[in-house]
Design a protein around this motif. Structure first.
Motif, PDB file in Angstrom:
ATOM      1  N   GLN A   1      -3.479  -9.233   1.242  1.00  0.00           N
ATOM      2  CA  GLN A   1      -4.160  -8.257   0.391  1.00  0.00           C
ATOM      3  C   GLN A   1      -3.960  -8.593  -1.088  1.00  0.00           C
ATOM      4  O   GLN A   1      -4.894  -8.469  -1.897  1.00  0.00           O
ATOM      5  CB  GLN A   1      -3.636  -6.845   0.686  1.00  0.00           C
ATOM      6  CG  GLN A   1      -4.074  -6.299   2.039  1.00  0.00           C
ATOM      7  CD  GLN A   1      -3.378  -4.996   2.396  1.00  0.00           C
ATOM      8  OE1 GLN A   1      -2.244  -4.753   1.998  1.00  0.00           O
ATOM      9  NE2 GLN A   1      -4.073  -4.159   3.161  1.00  0.00           N
ATOM     10  N   LYS A   2      -2.773  -9.034  -1.448  1.00  0.00           N
ATOM     11  CA  LYS A   2      -2.493  -9.390  -2.842  1.00  0.00           C
ATOM     12  C   LYS A   2      -3.358 -10.553  -3.291  1.00  0.00           C
ATOM     13  O   LYS A   2      -3.874 -10.564  -4.422  1.00  0.00           O
ATOM     14  CB  LYS A   2      -1.011  -9.718  -3.009  1.00  0.00           C
ATOM     15  CG  LYS A   2      -0.102  -8.505  -2.895  1.00  0.00           C
ATOM     16  CD  LYS A   2       1.366  -8.877  -3.062  1.00  0.00           C
ATOM     17  CE  LYS A   2       2.260  -7.642  -2.913  1.00  0.00           C
ATOM     18  NZ  LYS A   2       3.691  -7.955  -3.085  1.00  0.00           N
ATOM     19  N   GLU A   3      -3.533 -11.527  -2.428  1.00  0.00           N
ATOM     20  CA  GLU A   3      -4.363 -12.682  -2.777  1.00  0.00           C
ATOM     21  C   GLU A   3      -5.821 -12.261  -2.936  1.00  0.00           C
ATOM     22  O   GLU A   3      -6.523 -12.726  -3.829  1.00  0.00           O
ATOM     23  CB  GLU A   3      -4.245 -13.774  -1.702  1.00  0.00           C
ATOM     24  CG  GLU A   3      -2.966 -14.597  -1.811  1.00  0.00           C
ATOM     25  CD  GLU A   3      -2.828 -15.246  -3.183  1.00  0.00           C
ATOM     26  OE1 GLU A   3      -3.780 -15.967  -3.610  1.00  0.00           O
ATOM     27  OE2 GLU A   3      -1.787 -15.052  -3.838  1.00  0.00           O
TER      28      GLU A   3
ATOM     29  N   ALA B   1      -4.621   3.846 -13.183  1.00  0.00           N
ATOM     30  CA  ALA B   1      -4.308   2.581 -12.510  1.00  0.00           C
ATOM     31  C   ALA B   1      -3.219   2.778 -11.461  1.00  0.00           C
ATOM     32  O   ALA B   1      -3.295   2.216 -10.356  1.00  0.00           O
ATOM     33  CB  ALA B   1      -3.873   1.537 -13.538  1.00  0.00           C
ATOM     34  N   TRP B   2      -2.209   3.559 -11.786  1.00  0.00           N
ATOM     35  CA  TRP B   2      -1.116   3.843 -10.856  1.00  0.00           C
ATOM     36  C   TRP B   2      -1.674   4.573  -9.623  1.00  0.00           C
ATOM     37  O   TRP B   2      -1.293   4.276  -8.488  1.00  0.00           O
ATOM     38  CB  TRP B   2      -0.064   4.689 -11.565  1.00  0.00           C
ATOM     39  CG  TRP B   2       1.186   4.967 -10.798  1.00  0.00           C
ATOM     40  CD1 TRP B   2       1.569   4.437  -9.599  1.00  0.00           C
ATOM     41  CD2 TRP B   2       2.232   5.867 -11.171  1.00  0.00           C
ATOM     42  NE1 TRP B   2       2.785   4.952  -9.199  1.00  0.00           N
ATOM     43  CE2 TRP B   2       3.220   5.834 -10.153  1.00  0.00           C
ATOM     44  CE3 TRP B   2       2.436   6.695 -12.279  1.00  0.00           C
ATOM     45  CZ2 TRP B   2       4.380   6.601 -10.210  1.00  0.00           C
ATOM     46  CZ3 TRP B   2       3.600   7.454 -12.338  1.00  0.00           C
ATOM     47  CH2 TRP B   2       4.553   7.401 -11.312  1.00  0.00           C
TER      48      TRP B   2
ATOM     49  N   LYS C   1      -5.426  -3.547 -14.425  1.00  0.00           N
ATOM     50  CA  LYS C   1      -4.075  -2.969 -14.349  1.00  0.00           C
ATOM     51  C   LYS C   1      -3.807  -2.440 -12.937  1.00  0.00           C
ATOM     52  O   LYS C   1      -2.685  -2.555 -12.423  1.00  0.00           O
ATOM     53  CB  LYS C   1      -3.918  -1.863 -15.377  1.00  0.00           C
ATOM     54  CG  LYS C   1      -2.517  -1.253 -15.456  1.00  0.00           C
ATOM     55  CD  LYS C   1      -1.459  -2.275 -15.834  1.00  0.00           C
ATOM     56  CE  LYS C   1      -1.611  -2.780 -17.244  1.00  0.00           C
ATOM     57  NZ  LYS C   1      -0.459  -3.626 -17.658  1.00  0.00           N
ATOM     58  N   THR C   2      -4.827  -1.896 -12.301  1.00  0.00           N
ATOM     59  CA  THR C   2      -4.693  -1.437 -10.918  1.00  0.00           C
ATOM     60  C   THR C   2      -4.319  -2.603 -10.007  1.00  0.00           C
ATOM     61  O   THR C   2      -3.397  -2.497  -9.178  1.00  0.00           O
ATOM     62  CB  THR C   2      -6.005  -0.801 -10.425  1.00  0.00           C
ATOM     63  OG1 THR C   2      -6.290   0.371 -11.196  1.00  0.00           O
ATOM     64  CG2 THR C   2      -5.917  -0.433  -8.943  1.00  0.00           C
ATOM     65  N   ILE C   3      -5.013  -3.705 -10.169  1.00  0.00           N
ATOM     66  CA  ILE C   3      -4.729  -4.891  -9.357  1.00  0.00           C
ATOM     67  C   ILE C   3      -3.323  -5.406  -9.627  1.00  0.00           C
ATOM     68  O   ILE C   3      -2.573  -5.746  -8.700  1.00  0.00           O
ATOM     69  CB  ILE C   3      -5.778  -5.990  -9.635  1.00  0.00           C
ATOM     70  CG1 ILE C   3      -7.129  -5.568  -9.052  1.00  0.00           C
ATOM     71  CG2 ILE C   3      -5.339  -7.331  -9.043  1.00  0.00           C
ATOM     72  CD1 ILE C   3      -8.277  -6.490  -9.390  1.00  0.00           C
ATOM     73  N   GLN C   4      -2.930  -5.435 -10.893  1.00  0.00           N
ATOM     74  CA  GLN C   4      -1.577  -5.891 -11.241  1.00  0.00           C
ATOM     75  C   GLN C   4      -0.520  -5.033 -10.577  1.00  0.00           C
ATOM     76  O   GLN C   4       0.414  -5.556  -9.949  1.00  0.00           O
ATOM     77  CB  GLN C   4      -1.386  -5.854 -12.754  1.00  0.00           C
ATOM     78  CG  GLN C   4       0.027  -6.218 -13.209  1.00  0.00           C
ATOM     79  CD  GLN C   4       0.261  -5.915 -14.673  1.00  0.00           C
ATOM     80  OE1 GLN C   4      -0.652  -5.980 -15.492  1.00  0.00           O
ATOM     81  NE2 GLN C   4       1.497  -5.561 -15.015  1.00  0.00           N
ATOM     82  N   LYS C   5      -0.678  -3.705 -10.707  1.00  0.00           N
ATOM     83  CA  LYS C   5       0.319  -2.801 -10.142  1.00  0.00           C
ATOM     84  C   LYS C   5       0.337  -2.869  -8.620  1.00  0.00           C
ATOM     85  O   LYS C   5       1.401  -2.796  -7.996  1.00  0.00           O
ATOM     86  CB  LYS C   5       0.077  -1.368 -10.634  1.00  0.00           C
ATOM     87  CG  LYS C   5       0.288  -1.195 -12.132  1.00  0.00           C
ATOM     88  CD  LYS C   5       0.007   0.212 -12.592  1.00  0.00           C
ATOM     89  CE  LYS C   5       1.124   1.152 -12.208  1.00  0.00           C
ATOM     90  NZ  LYS C   5       2.378   0.865 -12.933  1.00  0.00           N
ATOM     91  N   ALA C   6      -0.830  -3.021  -8.019  1.00  0.00           N
ATOM     92  CA  ALA C   6      -0.895  -3.123  -6.557  1.00  0.00           C
ATOM     93  C   ALA C   6      -0.220  -4.402  -6.078  1.00  0.00           C
ATOM     94  O   ALA C   6       0.489  -4.400  -5.059  1.00  0.00           O
ATOM     95  CB  ALA C   6      -2.350  -3.069  -6.091  1.00  0.00           C
ATOM     96  N   ARG C   7      -0.438  -5.498  -6.792  1.00  0.00           N
ATOM     97  CA  ARG C   7       0.138  -6.778  -6.393  1.00  0.00           C
ATOM     98  C   ARG C   7       1.657  -6.805  -6.596  1.00  0.00           C
ATOM     99  O   ARG C   7       2.353  -7.635  -6.022  1.00  0.00           O
ATOM    100  CB  ARG C   7      -0.515  -7.930  -7.153  1.00  0.00           C
ATOM    101  CG  ARG C   7      -1.991  -8.106  -6.796  1.00  0.00           C
ATOM    102  CD  ARG C   7      -2.638  -9.292  -7.493  1.00  0.00           C
ATOM    103  NE  ARG C   7      -2.196 -10.547  -6.851  1.00  0.00           N
ATOM    104  CZ  ARG C   7      -1.525 -11.509  -7.473  1.00  0.00           C
ATOM    105  NH1 ARG C   7      -1.185 -11.364  -8.749  1.00  0.00           N
ATOM    106  NH2 ARG C   7      -1.190 -12.615  -6.836  1.00  0.00           N
TER     107      ARG C   7
ATOM    108  N   LEU D   1     -10.321 -10.510  -7.242  1.00  0.00           N
ATOM    109  CA  LEU D   1     -11.216  -9.467  -7.755  1.00  0.00           C
ATOM    110  C   LEU D   1     -10.961  -9.152  -9.240  1.00  0.00           C
ATOM    111  O   LEU D   1     -11.636  -8.282  -9.811  1.00  0.00           O
ATOM    112  CB  LEU D   1     -11.046  -8.185  -6.938  1.00  0.00           C
ATOM    113  CG  LEU D   1     -11.430  -8.270  -5.455  1.00  0.00           C
ATOM    114  CD1 LEU D   1     -11.133  -6.948  -4.755  1.00  0.00           C
ATOM    115  CD2 LEU D   1     -12.901  -8.638  -5.278  1.00  0.00           C
ATOM    116  N   LYS D   2     -10.028  -9.846  -9.876  1.00  0.00           N
ATOM    117  CA  LYS D   2      -9.748  -9.609 -11.282  1.00  0.00           C
ATOM    118  C   LYS D   2     -10.990  -9.917 -12.122  1.00  0.00           C
ATOM    119  O   LYS D   2     -11.750 -10.822 -11.816  1.00  0.00           O
ATOM    120  CB  LYS D   2      -8.563 -10.445 -11.753  1.00  0.00           C
ATOM    121  CG  LYS D   2      -7.226  -9.976 -11.223  1.00  0.00           C
ATOM    122  CD  LYS D   2      -6.071 -10.755 -11.839  1.00  0.00           C
ATOM    123  CE  LYS D   2      -5.945 -10.449 -13.326  1.00  0.00           C
ATOM    124  NZ  LYS D   2      -4.759 -11.117 -13.912  1.00  0.00           N
TER     125      LYS D   2
END
Length: 241
Positions: free
Chosen positions: A232-234, A187-188, A217-223, A239-240
């Motif tokens: 991009q965060k939105e 994810a990191w 978890k990838t989306i969480q860490k990226a956001r 995409l969750k």
């Protein structure tokens, strides 16, 4: 110098308890409790002294005699977590690529936690990217959790900038695992890839190519990253799964 005794001189009981909480897979009885800057300073001192002693031994014709550092690096497994931390930080300081790679390969089978593996980032690897890449691919494919994690971390650290190739994004996708610390590293890796190589990486997230936990978890860490724009965060949030 007795290296273990030197480590105990740097002991911080409060930090030992803190370290134990951060590393639940490590036996608390093996943790001396030394802050990373102090271990890193000791590692630098030991490598510097070893370099000087090597020059003296060569001058005296004692090419085959082992130094104190050689003995320490060969004394595996180490009984203490902090000895392993020191070991990784010493290896990271080595400037000879072949020697450094040899020591990394020798040490990897003994790494059994995220902290030790994540601390070992040899600077000399940056100067030997072409030779190192096949080795990293081998590490990533290892069935050993922390060897595979280390390979992904090196791929993330060294090959997501000017040396990036689209094919590198496929390497962690081949891993099937339930290991928490390996999934966290995957994810990191993809969160970092989104920050550095958005256009190449976002199709992987859009297509749902990661298993659900790692995807989210990838989306969480990226956001959580300051390198990802608000827009991009939105989009990532949408995409969750």
């Amino acid at each position: 110098m007795d290296i273990t005794q030197e480590l105990f001189k740097l002991q911080d009981i409060e930090y030992r308890d803190f370290t134990a909480k951060l590393n639940p897979t490590v036996d608390p009885e093996t943790i001396i409790g030394i802050r990373v800057p102090a271990i890193r300073k000791l590692a630098k001192e030991l490598v510097r002294e070893d370099k000087e002693n090597r020059k003296l031994r060569q001058k005296d014709g004692a090419y085959d005699s082992k130094s104190e550092l050689d003995v320490f690096l060969a004394s595996l497994p180490h009984p203490y977590f902090d000895e392993n931390m020191l070991h990784g930080l010493i290896v990271a300081e080595l400037r000879d690529y072949e020697r450094c790679l040899m020591e990394v390969e020798r040490f990897l089978p003994y790494i059994d936690n995220w902290a030790v593996g994540d601390s070992m980032t040899p600077k000399v690897f940056q100067k030997h990217k072409a030779e190192l890449l096949p080795v990293i691919k081998k590490w990533i494919q290892s069935p050993e959790t922390y060897t595979s994690r280390y390979g992904i971390r090196m791929l993330m650290t060294i090959y997501l900038d000017e040396d990036f190739e689209r094919e590198y994004l496929d390497l962690p996708l081949a891993i099937e695992t339930e290991e928490y610390y390996l999934r966290m590293m995957i994810a990191w890796f993809y969160a970092t890839a989104l920050a550095k190589q958005w256009d190449a990486t976002i199709p992987i997230i859009e297509a749902g190519r990661l298993e659900r936990w790692t995807h989210n978890k990838t989306i969480q860490k990226a956001r959580e990253s300051f390198r990802i724009t608000a827009e991009q965060k939105e989009y990532l949030k949408s995409l969750k799964r």
